[in-house]
Scaffold this motif. Structure first.
Motif, PDB file in Angstrom:
ATOM      1  N   LYS A 193      -4.007   3.458  -7.234  1.00 26.49           N
ATOM      2  CA  LYS A 193      -5.084   3.077  -6.322  1.00 26.49           C
ATOM      3  C   LYS A 193      -5.294   1.561  -6.355  1.00 26.49           C
ATOM      4  O   LYS A 193      -5.380   0.955  -7.419  1.00 26.49           O
TER       5      LYS A 193
ATOM      6  N   ASN B 165       0.832   3.969  -3.020  1.00 23.73           N
ATOM      7  CA  ASN B 165       0.436   5.341  -2.711  1.00 23.73           C
ATOM      8  C   ASN B 165       1.495   6.336  -3.169  1.00 23.73           C
ATOM      9  O   ASN B 165       1.168   7.416  -3.678  1.00 23.73           O
ATOM     10  N   GLN B 166       2.769   5.986  -2.998  1.00 25.87           N
ATOM     11  CA  GLN B 166       3.843   6.864  -3.456  1.00 25.87           C
ATOM     12  C   GLN B 166       3.769   7.097  -4.957  1.00 25.87           C
ATOM     13  O   GLN B 166       4.081   8.183  -5.445  1.00 25.87           O
TER      14      GLN B 166
ATOM     15  N   HIS C 108       1.013   6.966  -6.704  1.00 27.25           N
ATOM     16  CA  HIS C 108      -0.348   7.422  -7.018  1.00 27.25           C
ATOM     17  C   HIS C 108      -1.142   6.346  -7.757  1.00 27.25           C
ATOM     18  O   HIS C 108      -1.877   6.635  -8.712  1.00 27.25           O
TER      19      HIS C 108
ATOM     20  N   GLY D 124       0.812  -1.205   0.000  1.00 28.88           N
ATOM     21  CA  GLY D 124       0.000   0.000   0.000  1.00 28.88           C
ATOM     22  C   GLY D 124       0.848   1.259   0.000  1.00 28.88           C
ATOM     23  O   GLY D 124       0.511   2.255  -0.646  1.00 28.88           O
TER      24      GLY D 124
END
Length: 222
Positions: free
Chosen positions: A143, A138-139, A141, A134
């Motif tokens: 999803k 997230n780093q 971008h 995760g």
């Protein structure tokens, strides 16, 4: 060499040394930590899945990273075990309270309703690795709808003939060792992309970093 030329040469050498190796009262603590982090990052970057390290010398691998890295504790888990593998384990906050029993496959009683260290390790590694996936997603971008990691921790015996010494006597080591397989399921993500995220997470996950070059860890996208 004249005195003037000698003085000029000595001054040039001092300037070069100072630019290459910043030190002294003019360098801040931030600067010191920066230089240490650069050297550390160059040593600890490794490829996963048992592939060899690239760009890391044998001497660097033997460096005690605790001596070169400014370690900042963030959280400490505390748990107490009584009675070994056939005993009881409990966390300091009382959330974890488990009776333990040696599985039948290992020659134990395998009592119903009990756990064992391998189950606890599998749970911790799986949760941490899912968090690492995760984090890297997230780093970048990206999803993810869900992250599922199933850990398989196997207790086995390696074919080795090592010994240890105690009180002047030599004893054989039993050669017990762990092996791990992590099955990762990322719904809605194609396999090639999922494998990239898993590889990247393997570099980030603290459990992976702790076990790297110590035990076998296999990764699979399912």
């Amino acid at each position: 060499m004249t005195d003037n030329r000698r003085q000029h040469t000595d001054l040039s050498r001092r300037i070069v040394r100072r630019s290459l190796c910043p030190s002294g009262p003019n360098i801040s603590r931030v600067g010191e930590s920066y230089w240490k982090s650069v050297a550390l990052d160059a040593r600890v970057f490794r490829y996963s899945k048992g592939r060899p390290d690239y760009g890391i010398s044998d001497s660097d691998k033997n460096i005690n990273l605790r001596k070169t890295m400014a370690y900042q504790p963030l959280y400490t888990a505390v748990a107490t075990a009584n009675g070994g593998r056939d005993g009881h384990v409990e966390s300091s906050d009382g959330i974890v309270k488990l009776d333990l029993s040696v599985p039948r496959e290992m020659g134990g009683p395998g009592k119903p309703g009990t756990s064992n260290p391998e189950q606890l390790f599998a749970s911790g590694y799986s949760a941490c690795f899912a968090g690492a996936i995760g984090f890297v997603a997230n780093q970048q971008h990206k999803k993810l709808s869900d992250i599922q990691v199933t850990g398989h921790v196997t207790f086995g015996k390696a074919d080795e003939k090592s010994t240890y010494n105690a009180d002047g006597k030599t004893y054989p080591l039993p050669g017990f060792q762990l092996a791990v397989r992590l099955d990762v399921h990322l719904p809605g993500v194609d396999k090639a992309e999922a494998e990239k995220l898993v590889e990247q997470a393997h570099q980030v996950c603290p459990y992976s970093r702790a076990t790297r070059n110590n035990i076998e860890v296999k990764l699979a996208v399912v």
